[in-house]
Scaffold this active site. Structure first.
Site, PDB file in Angstrom:
ATOM      1  N   ASP A 123      -8.197  -4.438  -4.976  1.00  0.00           N
ATOM      2  CA  ASP A 123      -9.285  -5.642  -4.967  1.00  0.00           C
ATOM      3  C   ASP A 123     -11.228  -5.567  -5.338  1.00  0.00           C
ATOM      4  O   ASP A 123     -11.713  -5.728  -4.994  1.00  0.00           O
ATOM      5  CB  ASP A 123      -9.404  -6.332  -3.467  1.00  0.00           C
ATOM      6  CG  ASP A 123      -8.634  -5.589  -1.721  1.00  0.00           C
ATOM      7  OD1 ASP A 123      -9.439  -4.037  -2.679  1.00  0.00           O
ATOM      8  OD2 ASP A 123      -9.338  -6.277  -1.107  1.00  0.00           O
ATOM      9  N   GLU A 174      -7.160   6.536   2.667  1.00  0.00           N
ATOM     10  CA  GLU A 174      -8.781   6.804   2.267  1.00  0.00           C
ATOM     11  C   GLU A 174      -9.336   7.239   3.404  1.00  0.00           C
ATOM     12  O   GLU A 174      -9.032   6.810   4.237  1.00  0.00           O
ATOM     13  CB  GLU A 174      -8.885   4.747   1.671  1.00  0.00           C
ATOM     14  CG  GLU A 174     -10.175   4.634   1.052  1.00  0.00           C
ATOM     15  CD  GLU A 174     -10.397   3.103   0.210  1.00  0.00           C
ATOM     16  OE1 GLU A 174      -9.514   2.707   0.139  1.00  0.00           O
ATOM     17  OE2 GLU A 174     -11.932   3.371   0.672  1.00  0.00           O
ATOM     18  N   LYS A 222      -0.040  -4.329  -3.040  1.00  0.00           N
ATOM     19  CA  LYS A 222      -0.650  -3.873  -1.773  1.00  0.00           C
ATOM     20  C   LYS A 222      -1.367  -4.742  -0.715  1.00  0.00           C
ATOM     21  O   LYS A 222      -2.002  -5.880  -0.716  1.00  0.00           O
ATOM     22  CB  LYS A 222      -1.520  -2.771  -2.468  1.00  0.00           C
ATOM     23  CG  LYS A 222      -2.397  -1.716  -0.945  1.00  0.00           C
ATOM     24  CD  LYS A 222      -2.606  -0.534  -1.617  1.00  0.00           C
ATOM     25  CE  LYS A 222      -4.936  -1.109  -2.700  1.00  0.00           C
ATOM     26  NZ  LYS A 222      -5.615  -1.240  -1.191  1.00  0.00           N
TER      27      LYS A 222
HETATM   28  O1  KIV Z   1      -9.152  -1.498  -4.429  1.00  0.00           O
HETATM   29  C1  KIV Z   1      -8.790  -0.041  -4.768  1.00  0.00           C
HETATM   30  O2  KIV Z   1      -9.773  -0.269  -5.731  1.00  0.00           O
HETATM   31  C2  KIV Z   1      -7.864   0.108  -4.040  1.00  0.00           C
HETATM   32  C3  KIV Z   1      -8.308   2.012  -4.194  1.00  0.00           C
HETATM   33  C4  KIV Z   1      -9.308   2.206  -3.902  1.00  0.00           C
HETATM   34  C5  KIV Z   1      -6.941   2.375  -3.081  1.00  0.00           C
HETATM   35  O3  KIV Z   1      -7.290   0.032  -2.586  1.00  0.00           O
END
Ligand code: KIV
Length: 281
Positions: A59, A197, A128
Site C-alpha cells: 500500500d 520494518e 499482507k
Molecule cells: O507497502 C509496502 O510497500 C510495504 C513494504 C514496505 C513492506 O509494506
C-alpha cells in the site's frame, strides 16, 4: 536459490510458479531472497523476468504511485485495481496484495471478506496485513479459510497516527520482547512470512531465530531471511528524502529526465522523427 523444477523441450530448466512452500524451504536451506514492490503490470513483468520470487503490491503505492501523503487514504478497490494489474504481469512470482487500512481492522469477518476479494478479483496468491495483538486471531481465521497471510510488524505505517510517524520501533527491551512474542504467535497462527520494518538489527535477529517462517526485513538489519525494497525507492524514482535503509540501485529519475529533454530537443531541431520513423510520403 532455484525456482526451477522441470525441464522443457529445449533442455533448459522451466520455471514454475513460486509457492509459500518454496519460501519455507529457502529459510530451511539458508538461502536469502528478495521481495520487491510493484504497482503495475510492466513493473511486475520486469521483476518476474528478473526471477524475483515475491512481488508485493504494497500500500506504499498510495504514496509513491498515487501521490497520497500516507497509506491511510488508499481504498480496497484501489488496491484491487493495482493488484489485478500486477497479477497480469507476473507469471511465476508469488503476488502478495496488501490489505489497506480500514479493510480488516474490524476483525476476522471483515478481513476474510477483503482477503477473499484480493484472491478472487485481483488474483493475488496471498495477502499482507499489519500488526500483532488482535491480528493474530484474524490471521488464524484467514489461514483456516485457505488464504496465505504475510504479517507485518515493527513500523506499521497504517498506524502512524497512533505510533507517531515514521520512526524506528522496538528500541526498548519491553517493546522488543512484545514484538518477538507477536511474531511467534503470528507464525503459530499460520502466517507464512513476517515483514519486519524499521527495527534494530538485534530485533531482526531475535525474530528470525524465534520463528520457522521467513522474516523479510526493511530497515531491520542483516539477519533477516530476506530483504524487501519499494520499486520506486530502489530504482531512484522517488522524490524527497529517503529513509536510511533504502539503497538506490539505479537513478531512473535522472535517466528519464535526460531522455525527455533529448526528445524535446530533437523535436525542436527537426531531428525527430527521421525518415526511419515515418511511413513515407
Ligand atoms: O507497502 C509496502 O510497500 C510495504 C513494504 C514496505 C513492506 O509494506
Amino acid at each position: 536459490m532455484s525456482v526451477h523444477s522441470s525441464v522443457d523441450g529445449s533442455g533448459a530448466p522451466a520455471r514454475r510458479p513460486v509457492t509459500i512452500h518454496d519460501l519455507a524451504r529457502h529459510k530451511a536451506d539458508g538461502d536469502r531472497f528478495i521481495m520487491v514492490t510493484a504497482a503495475d503490470a510492466s513493473a511486475a513483468a520486469l521483476l518476474d523476468d528478473s526471477g524475483v520470487p515475491i512481488i508485493l503490491v504494497g500500500d506504499s503505492l498510495a504514496m509513491v504511485a498515487l501521490g497520497y501523503d500516507s497509506t491511510i487514504p488508499i481504498t480496497l478497490d484501489e488496491m484491487l485495481h493495482h493488484t489485478r494489474a500486477v497479477s497480469r504481469g507476473a507469471r511465476h512470482a508469488l503476488v502478495v496484495g496488501d490489505l489497506p487500512f480500514g479493510s480488516y481492522q474490524d476483525g476476522p469477518s471483515q478481513a476474510l471478506a477483503s482477503a477473499t476479494r484480493m484472491l478472487k478479483e485481483a488474483h493475488a496468491n496471498a495477502v499482507k496485513l499489519e500488526g500483532g495483538g488482535p491480528m493474530i486471531e484474524v490471521t488464524a481465521h484467514l489461514v483456516r479459510a485457505g488464504i496465505p497471510v504475510m504479517s507485518h510488524l515493527g513500523l506499521t505505517p497504517q498506524s502512524m497516527n497512533q505510533t507517531g510517524g515514521f520512526r524506528v520501533q522496538a528500541r526498548e527491551r519491553a517493546d522488543a520482547d512484545r514484538l518477538v512474542e507477536d511474531a511467534v504467535a503470528l507464525a503459530e497462527a499460520g502466517a507464512f512470512a513476517i515483514v519486519l520494518e524499521c527495527v534494530p538489527n538485534e530485533v531482526g535477529r531475535r525474530v528470525t531465530d524465534a520463528v520457522d517462517v521467513p522474516t523479510i526485513g526493511i530497515g531491520a538489519g542483516p539477519h533477516t531471511d530476506a530483504q524487501v525494497l519499494v520499486w520506486h525507492d530502489m530504482l531512484g524514482l522517488t522524490t524527497g528524502r529517503l529513509p536510511r535503509f533504502v539503497k538506490q540501485y539505479a537513478d531512473l529519475r535522472a535517466e528519464i529526465g535526460s531522455a525527455i529533454k533529448t526528445f524535446a530537443a530533437e523535436v525542436a531541431d527537426g531531428e525527430y522523427p527521421a525518415a526511419e520513423h515515418t511511413y513515407g510520403d
